[in-house]
Structures are given as structure tokens and as C-alpha cells.
Write a protein that holds these residues in place. Sequence first.
Motif, PDB file in Angstrom:
ATOM      1  N   SER A   1      17.478 -14.713  37.625  1.00 35.14           N
ATOM      2  CA  SER A   1      16.780 -14.774  38.911  1.00 35.14           C
ATOM      3  C   SER A   1      17.711 -15.279  40.015  1.00 35.14           C
ATOM      4  CB  SER A   1      15.545 -15.683  38.815  1.00 35.14           C
ATOM      5  OG  SER A   1      14.554 -15.101  37.999  1.00 35.14           O
ATOM      6  N   PRO A   2      18.812 -14.575  40.265  1.00 31.39           N
ATOM      7  CA  PRO A   2      19.775 -15.084  41.245  1.00 31.39           C
ATOM      8  C   PRO A   2      19.279 -14.973  42.674  1.00 31.39           C
ATOM      9  CG  PRO A   2      20.400 -12.888  40.526  1.00 31.39           C
ATOM     10  CD  PRO A   2      19.249 -13.312  39.646  1.00 31.39           C
ATOM     11  N   ALA A   3      19.683 -15.932  43.495  1.00 39.79           N
ATOM     12  CA  ALA A   3      19.491 -15.832  44.942  1.00 39.79           C
ATOM     13  C   ALA A   3      20.436 -14.764  45.479  1.00 39.79           C
ATOM     14  CB  ALA A   3      19.767 -17.183  45.585  1.00 39.79           C
ATOM     15  N   GLY A   4      20.206 -14.396  46.749  1.00 33.28           N
ATOM     16  CA  GLY A   4      21.129 -13.482  47.397  1.00 33.28           C
ATOM     17  C   GLY A   4      20.638 -12.061  47.561  1.00 33.28           C
ATOM     18  N   PHE A   5      19.374 -11.795  47.165  1.00 36.29           N
ATOM     19  CA  PHE A   5      18.831 -10.445  47.283  1.00 36.29           C
ATOM     20  C   PHE A   5      17.537 -10.438  48.109  1.00 36.29           C
ATOM     21  CE2 PHE A   5      21.367 -10.468  43.395  1.00 36.29           C
ATOM     22  CZ  PHE A   5      22.173  -9.352  43.591  1.00 36.29           C
ATOM     23  N   PHE A   6      17.347 -11.480  48.929  1.00 36.47           N
ATOM     24  CA  PHE A   6      16.095 -11.594  49.677  1.00 36.47           C
ATOM     25  C   PHE A   6      16.230 -11.029  51.085  1.00 36.47           C
ATOM     26  CE2 PHE A   6      17.752 -16.009  48.750  1.00 36.47           C
ATOM     27  CZ  PHE A   6      18.747 -15.988  49.705  1.00 36.47           C
ATOM     28  N   THR A   7      15.092 -10.645  51.640  1.00 34.61           N
ATOM     29  CA  THR A   7      15.008 -10.263  53.050  1.00 34.61           C
ATOM     30  C   THR A   7      14.822 -11.532  53.877  1.00 34.61           C
ATOM     31  OG1 THR A   7      12.600 -10.061  53.012  1.00 34.61           O
ATOM     32  CG2 THR A   7      13.883  -8.096  52.397  1.00 34.61           C
ATOM     33  N   PRO A   8      14.975 -11.467  55.204  1.00 37.41           N
ATOM     34  CA  PRO A   8      14.735 -12.657  56.026  1.00 37.41           C
ATOM     35  C   PRO A   8      13.332 -13.238  55.835  1.00 37.41           C
ATOM     36  CG  PRO A   8      15.932 -11.026  57.304  1.00 37.41           C
ATOM     37  CD  PRO A   8      15.571 -10.357  56.006  1.00 37.41           C
ATOM     38  N   MET A   9      12.331 -12.393  55.714  1.00 35.94           N
ATOM     39  CA  MET A   9      10.977 -12.887  55.512  1.00 35.94           C
ATOM     40  C   MET A   9      10.844 -13.577  54.152  1.00 35.94           C
ATOM     41  SD  MET A   9       7.322 -10.844  55.699  1.00 35.94           S
ATOM     42  CE  MET A   9       7.614 -10.469  57.433  1.00 35.94           C
ATOM     43  N   GLU A  10      11.431 -12.982  53.129  1.00 38.61           N
ATOM     44  CA  GLU A  10      11.385 -13.596  51.798  1.00 38.61           C
ATOM     45  C   GLU A  10      12.131 -14.923  51.794  1.00 38.61           C
ATOM     46  OE1 GLU A  10      11.156  -9.504  49.083  1.00 38.61           O
ATOM     47  OE2 GLU A  10      13.091 -10.322  49.711  1.00 38.61           O
TER      48      GLU A  10
ATOM     49  N   ALA B   1      23.267 -16.381  53.135  1.00 39.25           N
ATOM     50  CA  ALA B   1      23.851 -16.110  51.818  1.00 39.25           C
ATOM     51  C   ALA B   1      23.238 -14.850  51.209  1.00 39.25           C
ATOM     52  CB  ALA B   1      23.638 -17.301  50.891  1.00 39.25           C
ATOM     53  N   ARG B   2      24.022 -13.813  51.126  1.00 37.03           N
ATOM     54  CA  ARG B   2      23.606 -12.582  50.478  1.00 37.03           C
ATOM     55  C   ARG B   2      24.713 -12.157  49.514  1.00 37.03           C
ATOM     56  NH1 ARG B   2      20.267 -14.121  53.462  1.00 37.03           N
ATOM     57  NH2 ARG B   2      18.726 -12.976  54.702  1.00 37.03           N
ATOM     58  N   PHE B   3      24.328 -11.583  48.385  1.00 41.04           N
ATOM     59  CA  PHE B   3      25.368 -11.067  47.507  1.00 41.04           C
ATOM     60  C   PHE B   3      25.702  -9.652  47.937  1.00 41.04           C
ATOM     61  CE2 PHE B   3      26.948  -8.882  43.703  1.00 41.04           C
ATOM     62  CZ  PHE B   3      28.094  -9.638  43.526  1.00 41.04           C
ATOM     63  N   GLN B   4      26.936  -9.441  48.323  1.00 41.71           N
ATOM     64  CA  GLN B   4      27.384  -8.141  48.809  1.00 41.71           C
ATOM     65  C   GLN B   4      28.511  -7.568  47.970  1.00 41.71           C
ATOM     66  OE1 GLN B   4      28.228  -9.124  52.938  1.00 41.71           O
ATOM     67  NE2 GLN B   4      26.101  -8.719  53.541  1.00 41.71           N
ATOM     68  N   GLY B   5      28.748  -8.187  46.808  1.00 45.06           N
ATOM     69  CA  GLY B   5      29.804  -7.700  45.934  1.00 45.06           C
ATOM     70  C   GLY B   5      29.391  -6.452  45.175  1.00 45.06           C
ATOM     71  N   ALA B   6      30.342  -5.918  44.397  1.00 46.17           N
ATOM     72  CA  ALA B   6      30.100  -4.688  43.643  1.00 46.17           C
ATOM     73  C   ALA B   6      30.087  -4.903  42.141  1.00 46.17           C
ATOM     74  CB  ALA B   6      31.166  -3.652  44.003  1.00 46.17           C
TER      75      ALA B   6
ATOM     76  N   GLY C   1      24.411 -18.400  35.658  1.00 49.09           N
ATOM     77  CA  GLY C   1      23.747 -19.271  36.614  1.00 49.09           C
ATOM     78  C   GLY C   1      22.317 -18.858  36.830  1.00 49.09           C
ATOM     79  N   ASN C   2      21.539 -19.802  37.307  1.00 53.13           N
ATOM     80  CA  ASN C   2      20.132 -19.587  37.609  1.00 53.13           C
ATOM     81  C   ASN C   2      19.900 -19.826  39.102  1.00 53.13           C
ATOM     82  OD1 ASN C   2      17.187 -21.589  37.278  1.00 53.13           O
ATOM     83  ND2 ASN C   2      17.203 -19.370  37.300  1.00 53.13           N
ATOM     84  N   SER C   3      19.179 -18.918  39.751  1.00 49.73           N
ATOM     85  CA  SER C   3      18.810 -19.069  41.149  1.00 49.73           C
ATOM     86  C   SER C   3      20.059 -19.168  42.030  1.00 49.73           C
ATOM     87  CB  SER C   3      17.897 -20.292  41.303  1.00 49.73           C
ATOM     88  OG  SER C   3      17.318 -20.336  42.584  1.00 49.73           O
ATOM     89  N   LEU C   4      20.234 -20.253  42.766  1.00 51.19           N
ATOM     90  CA  LEU C   4      21.431 -20.423  43.578  1.00 51.19           C
ATOM     91  C   LEU C   4      22.682 -20.391  42.700  1.00 51.19           C
ATOM     92  CD1 LEU C   4      22.568 -21.055  46.434  1.00 51.19           C
ATOM     93  CD2 LEU C   4      22.490 -23.461  45.775  1.00 51.19           C
TER      94      LEU C   4
END
Length: 260
Positions: free
Chosen positions: A109-118, A192-197, A85-88
Motif C-alpha cells: 500500500s505505498p504512498a505516491g499514487f494519490f490525486t490531490p483530493m485523495e 510526493a508522487r512516484f514517477q519512476g519506471a 516498505g509500507n505506506s510512506l
Amino acid sequence: MDIVFERRGDGPPLLLMHGIGHRWQAWEPVMDRLAKEREVIAVDLPGFGASPPLPPEMPYGLDTMVTVLGEFIDKLGLDRPHLAGNSLGGLFALEAADRGLARSVTALSPAGFFTPMELRYVAAVLRACRLGAGVPEPLMRRLARSPRLRNLMFGMIYGRPDLIDVETLIADAAALHGAVGFVPTLRAGRGARFQGALRDVPATIAWGTRDRLLRSGQAVRAQQNLPHVRFVWLRGCGHVPMGDDPDQVTKVLLEGSAAA
């Protein structure tokens, strides 16, 4: 629910998911290349492209999308396909793989690794892109014929908009402007954050060096959070790298989906 998709090729199944506001055609530059070695299934996510939106009682969120994806995989009779997948769509692929739905996963370039400001920056850029996508088609076609203006209009998404056919760019803009899933997906993305391992599945994360939407700091954060995952820089590529360098992206996807 019904999911619109394009299916080509023969071999181990590889399911492809686009980003917010896009459509399965985002993968068109690499589809035939991949189809020489994989059975490729590119989907229109719910509320995007030609797929209908989610029913009102189903929220746009990670849990819902993984459930819908699992049902789609079962409907096609696939046994833990390779996911990409790309992005979202990259976030969805990572989450689904972490929950055991995939043989391997490759996220561009997956989503899910951004800070609130980003995230606020991303949301503002995406809203601006959608607003700009509402320019009347004749005017957009005229503007897009200028390399400088084409880069101004589409440079947040592609690293090399000059390589993309004008008609494709116009169709992409129409898909973004008309995507009924855009607003609820953007709203759901706030948490939405990726928190998996990703401990039990071969995984690759690749990031465009010219990604202006999800910037390189998020790539570094992804590497730090998942140090055991294979990481690749996509040289010269933007946020949607498939049209920037189809050969480079095809290589990454084939290598990633050969790891299981």
C-alpha cells in the motif's frame, strides 16, 4: 545521521521501512518469519520511533530520504539489499529502487499514487488519528479492551485491530503522538508522487483489500502506471497489513525478494 534499527536472521538482506507515524515494530508480526530465510533489517525512519529527526537544514522529502537511506545502506556494508516498505516507507522503497539502490523492491500500500483530493483525505485522517493518539494512556487502554471501540480507534490503520495486542496498539499510538517527524513529513508529502519506471529492478506492489486510508482506486492507478510490475491483493488486510495476516504478508515479501 543515526538510524535506530532491529536486525535479525541470516541470508540475503531485506531492509524494511514503516509508514508515517509508525516505528520499526510495525514489522514485528513478520520479522521472525522472514528471518528464517533473510537477514532482516527494520528501521525507524528519521523523526519516528527512536530515531532522531533530520537536521534543520535537511528537508523531509524524497531526495533527502533516498540520500539518508543510501548512507545507511553503506554504513551497514550492504550491497544493494532487497527493499520493502509500507505506506510512506513503500514510496521510499520504490524511489530508492528506481534509483538503483536495491536488488528488488516490495511495496505494501505505498504512498505516491494519490490525486490531490485523495491526498487531502489522507492528511485529514492522519491528523485525526494523531489527535486521537493523544488520549491519556489509562483511558486508551480501557477503551481498547472493547472490540467495537478498538475497531473505531484503529480501524483506519489495521484491517483487523482485534488481532493486535492492546499493549502494541497503545505503544503505536504513543509513537504516532510523539513523532517529531510527523508534521514536516506530512507537509513534504503534498508534492510526493512516484514517477519512476522500475524498469531495471524486480518489483512487487501489494495492496490490502480493506485499506481505508489509501483506497483501492490508488491501487488501480499504481497498476495502470506500472503495468509490468507484479501486483498482489492482500485479502482481508488493511493499510498496515503485517498484523492483519502475517503469513500472507511474509509470503509476498519472500516471493518479492526472491525475484533477483
